[in-house]
Design an enzyme around this catalytic site. Structure first.
Site, PDB file in Angstrom:
ATOM      1  N   ASP A 193      33.421 -16.803  12.268  1.00  0.00           N
ATOM      2  CA  ASP A 193      34.037 -17.170  10.993  1.00  0.00           C
ATOM      3  C   ASP A 193      34.638 -18.564  11.018  1.00  0.00           C
ATOM      4  O   ASP A 193      34.816 -19.193   9.972  1.00  0.00           O
ATOM      5  CB  ASP A 193      35.119 -16.135  10.648  1.00  0.00           C
ATOM      6  CG  ASP A 193      35.776 -16.412   9.312  1.00  0.00           C
ATOM      7  OD1 ASP A 193      35.045 -16.482   8.306  1.00  0.00           O
ATOM      8  OD2 ASP A 193      37.010 -16.569   9.266  1.00  0.00           O
ATOM      9  N   MET A 274      39.727 -15.530   3.181  1.00  0.00           N
ATOM     10  CA  MET A 274      39.438 -16.511   2.136  1.00  0.00           C
ATOM     11  C   MET A 274      38.728 -17.750   2.664  1.00  0.00           C
ATOM     12  O   MET A 274      38.407 -18.651   1.886  1.00  0.00           O
ATOM     13  CB  MET A 274      40.750 -16.940   1.463  1.00  0.00           C
ATOM     14  CG  MET A 274      41.455 -15.835   0.716  1.00  0.00           C
ATOM     15  SD  MET A 274      40.475 -15.175  -0.653  1.00  0.00           S
ATOM     16  CE  MET A 274      40.326 -16.624  -1.694  1.00  0.00           C
ATOM     17  N   ARG A 275      38.478 -17.805   3.976  1.00  0.00           N
ATOM     18  CA  ARG A 275      37.853 -19.004   4.520  1.00  0.00           C
ATOM     19  C   ARG A 275      36.466 -19.226   3.917  1.00  0.00           C
ATOM     20  O   ARG A 275      36.050 -20.357   3.666  1.00  0.00           O
ATOM     21  CB  ARG A 275      37.782 -18.929   6.038  1.00  0.00           C
ATOM     22  CG  ARG A 275      37.253 -20.211   6.666  1.00  0.00           C
ATOM     23  CD  ARG A 275      37.282 -20.167   8.188  1.00  0.00           C
ATOM     24  NE  ARG A 275      38.629 -20.380   8.687  1.00  0.00           N
ATOM     25  CZ  ARG A 275      39.321 -19.506   9.384  1.00  0.00           C
ATOM     26  NH1 ARG A 275      38.797 -18.330   9.665  1.00  0.00           N
ATOM     27  NH2 ARG A 275      40.528 -19.784   9.818  1.00  0.00           N
ATOM     28  N   ALA A 276      35.733 -18.143   3.659  1.00  0.00           N
ATOM     29  CA  ALA A 276      34.388 -18.280   3.106  1.00  0.00           C
ATOM     30  C   ALA A 276      34.412 -18.947   1.741  1.00  0.00           C
ATOM     31  O   ALA A 276      33.562 -19.795   1.433  1.00  0.00           O
ATOM     32  CB  ALA A 276      33.722 -16.908   3.018  1.00  0.00           C
ATOM     33  N   VAL A 279      35.104 -22.699   2.277  1.00  0.00           N
ATOM     34  CA  VAL A 279      33.945 -23.390   2.855  1.00  0.00           C
ATOM     35  C   VAL A 279      32.824 -23.514   1.829  1.00  0.00           C
ATOM     36  O   VAL A 279      32.178 -24.561   1.731  1.00  0.00           O
ATOM     37  CB  VAL A 279      33.458 -22.647   4.113  1.00  0.00           C
ATOM     38  CG1 VAL A 279      32.132 -23.211   4.593  1.00  0.00           C
ATOM     39  CG2 VAL A 279      34.497 -22.758   5.219  1.00  0.00           C
TER      40      VAL A 279
END
Length: 680
Positions: A193, A274-276, A279
């Protein structure tokens, strides 16, 4: 310095080139993980990218590459007075798999820190890579604690070095590129991730394209400088395009409609955190800038999802990265078209490249654009090795020779802890007790080589009796190198878990073999989580086979297990002797990694003269060499012969039933392989 292979001369590999170029346009995307088989230009492309990056202005003499326009106020070489900067090419720094923590983050001179209070710091690879590219080949083979340090620095843009209360901080912002061959093992999901994008690469199956790859490589090897000169114009054009996209990037508009599509897509595919979303937003913006547009379109969002989401959907090691593209299209349609976009602003299909098949533009068009094959990759959503192939009959067939069709594994479960007795010194992991670089401090010793973990109390105790003789006058402690003590620590190691699976006719009853495969699959999951290497030996008929040599890839072991046929006699001795051969070779290759032998059988031995006696002698051979072992007893029914328990005694190990193997079982306490040793 050798001449790098030109980026624009790479044939094909659109996804790889696009992922690298998007990070060159916007380093905030977060790097790229390149997954694929060996010999697919992964390393070549990464090294070639550095030649396309703009030159970096630096403060003269600064070991940390500070920007003269805004030097780092916490730079260990600072503070920097105002001065004209000098420019140098962007660096590509390679992190070797065997690197130490000190080589990665740098090291403090502990002796000077204690005696003089001076923060004498030797920079590591993170400092060298600042404002450049950090390339980690075979990132999946890197020790977990190094991967954690690496990704923390990439996320925070800084590296921290702490030694006994003395700390140094310096800036560390770089384009992170990792490459890996999935056959050699996977990264943990939480580490996957942390990479912004992922791309899959494989060798082309097109004859003409393969011919062109060989032709260009031979031409480069014969005359690197001449070959690079022939591609200089294309390289210059691509370099200018990257610079133009960087200038355009701050002006790209990310509308609310686009953000809704991004959020809806991440929610639909149930990615964690929430990183997706972040990104995807940065990637879509970079795609628009790369195409020369000031507004993000639906095509940008779609391509961003294909690059940013597949590796984030991986829940366990048997879930291959992939994305259901039909579901992606449906989600984007339901979320509605982006505001103020008619969908016609698509990237130039030619990508600004040449017409000779070389992909000179470097992947200007999303590789899965309209008109191309959108078939989900093998191993995508819903395709798990733990499931039976479509069309598997309800009852196994019986081809000639008594062989029966493979059956599906039962659902995996959480297993009890199995460990190797004693204290090892193997690679860091999570199974057996070992002396490691990380863990609880258990004592101190004189350092052998460079000091890595100072034991402060032991060092002070060693230096204290000599203070008067050394003429101590002030408050500082007079410390010499002979006084320094290395902390000894105890943690956990990873082991080699070698499975020896009985695939004979006595195990072939469909329900039993399904349960057996489910148990082995569960143990494979446990081995993955504990960072073990695994191997698989099977025996049936007249012989034993090494179905999978020891590897870090539990995916490969699960795939071999899924296709395992059954039937025939039970050459138990052959299986144990084949396992002995495998362990003998592995001891020569990696003597510090201790093995754990897991024999999955009902204990029967048939075929050949004196099969039971031969199996007993093979078991005692393992016992004489101190191999830790566990026998998973697969016998079922009301009448049980207890043959698996006899085998466990011959091996000097312990026996557990399938029910006792479950972590939530109340059949018994957690069993360690030492139990049988005490009973023998």
């Amino acid at each position: 310095m050798s001449t790098p292979y030109p980026f624009t001369a790479i044939v094909g590999q659109d996804d790889l080139r696009l992922g690298l170029l998007l990070n060159a346009v916007s380093p905030a995307v977060g790097g790229v993980l390149v997954r694929g088989e060996k010999g697919t230009a992964k390393s070549t492309a990464v090294r070639a990218l550095a030649a396309l990056m703009p030159e970096v202005p630096v403060v003269p003499g600064c070991r940390f590459s500070c920007d003269p326009a805004s030097p780092d106020p916490a730079c260990p070489d600072g503070p920097h007075a105002e001065a004209a900067g000098v420019s140098r090419p962007a660096r590509t720094v390679e992190l070797p798999v065997g690197a130490s923590e000190d080589r990665l983050v740098g090291a403090l001179d502990i002796e000077r820190a204690l005696s003089e209070g001076v923060k004498a710091f030797e920079p590591g690879l993170l400092a060298d890579a600042h404002r450049g590219i950090l390339y980690v080949d075979e990132v999946n083979l890197l020790h977990d604690h190094l991967v954690d340090l690496l990704l923390d620095a990439a996320a925070m843009g800084a590296s921290y070095v702490e030694r006994e209360g003395v700390s140094v901080r310096h800036a560390a912002r770089f384009l992170l590129v990792g490459t890996m061959n999935p056959e050699e093992g996977e990264l943990r999901p939480q580490l996957l991730d942390r990479f912004g994008l992922t791309v899959e690469v494989s060798a082309s199956r097109d004859t003409d394209e393969r011919v062109e790859v060989v032709r260009r490589r031979l031409a480069y090897d014969d005359d690197p400088e001449g070959f690079a000169a022939r591609w200089a114009e294309e390289e210059g054009a691509l370099r200018e395009r990257i610079a133009a996209a960087r200038v355009l990037l701050p002006r790209v508009v990310l509308s609310d409609g686009v953000l809704r599509q991004i959020a809806a897509t991440c929610a639909a595919f149930e990615v964690d955190g929430m990183r997706a979303d972040i990104v995807m937003a940065r990637t879509a913006t970079a795609l628009a800038a790369w195409a020369g547009r000031e507004e993000v379109t639906a095509d940008d969002v779609r391509q961003a999802a294909l690059l940013a989401l597949p590796h984030r959907r991986r829940r366990n090691p048997f879930d291959a990265p992939g994305l259901d593209e039909d579901k992606l299209d449906q989600t984007l349609d339901e979320a509605g078209p982006p505001e103020n976009s008619d969908g016609d602003d698509r990237p130039d299909p030619d990508g600004g490249g040449d017409d000779d098949g070389g992909g000179g533009g470097g992947g200007g068009v999303p590789p899965q654009a309209d008109g191309e094959d959108r078939t989900p990759p093998q191993g995508s959503e819903g395709d798990s090795p733990s499931r039976a192939p479509e069309g598997t009959p309800d009852a196994p067939g019986r081809p000639a020779g008594g062989e029966q069709q493979p059956v599906a594994a039962a659902e995996p479960f959480r297993t009890k802890m199995l460990s190797v007795p004693g204290l090892g010194e193997g690679a860091a992991g999570r199974r057996s007790r070992a002396r490691t670089e990380h863990g609880r401090t258990t004592g101190a010793r004189r350092p052998e080589g460079a000091l890595t973990k100072l034991h402060l109390a032991a060092t002070v105790q060693a230096a204290a009796p000599h203070q008067r003789a050394r003429g101590r006058a002030g408050r500082g402690l007079v410390v010499r190198r002979d006084d320094l003590r290395q902390a000894t620590r105890e943690g956990r190691e990873g082991n080699l878990v070698l499975f020896v699976v009985d695939a004979s006719g006595s195990m072939a009853a469909r329900q039993r073999m399904s349960a057996v495969k489910g148990a082995v699959l569960s143990l494979l999951l446990d081995a993955y989580q504990r960072r073990d290497k695994v191997g698989l030996v099977t025996f049936r008929g007249k012989e034993a086979d090494v179905a999978l040599p020891p590897t870090s890839s539990v995916d490969a072991a699960a795939a071999r297990l899924e296709s395992l046929p059954t039937g025939g006699r039970t050459p138990l001795a052959a299986g144990l002797l084949k396992a002995h051969d495998v362990l003998r070779v592995e001891r020569l290759r990696d003597p510090s990694r201790r093995p754990l032998l897991v024999v999955v059988t009902d204990g029967r031995a048939t075929g050949g003269p004196e099969p039971v006696a031969l199996a007993g002698r093979a078991g005692r051979l393992h016992r004489s060499e101190g191999t830790a072992s566990v026998v998973v007893d697969c016998e079922s029914g009301y009448v049980r012969l207890g043959l698996a328990g006899e085998l466990a005694r011959e091996l000097g190990g312990t026996a557990v039933t399938l029910d006792e193997l479950r972590a939530d079982s109340i059949a018994g306490l957690v069993k360690d392989v030492t139990a049988a040793g005490r009973a023998a």
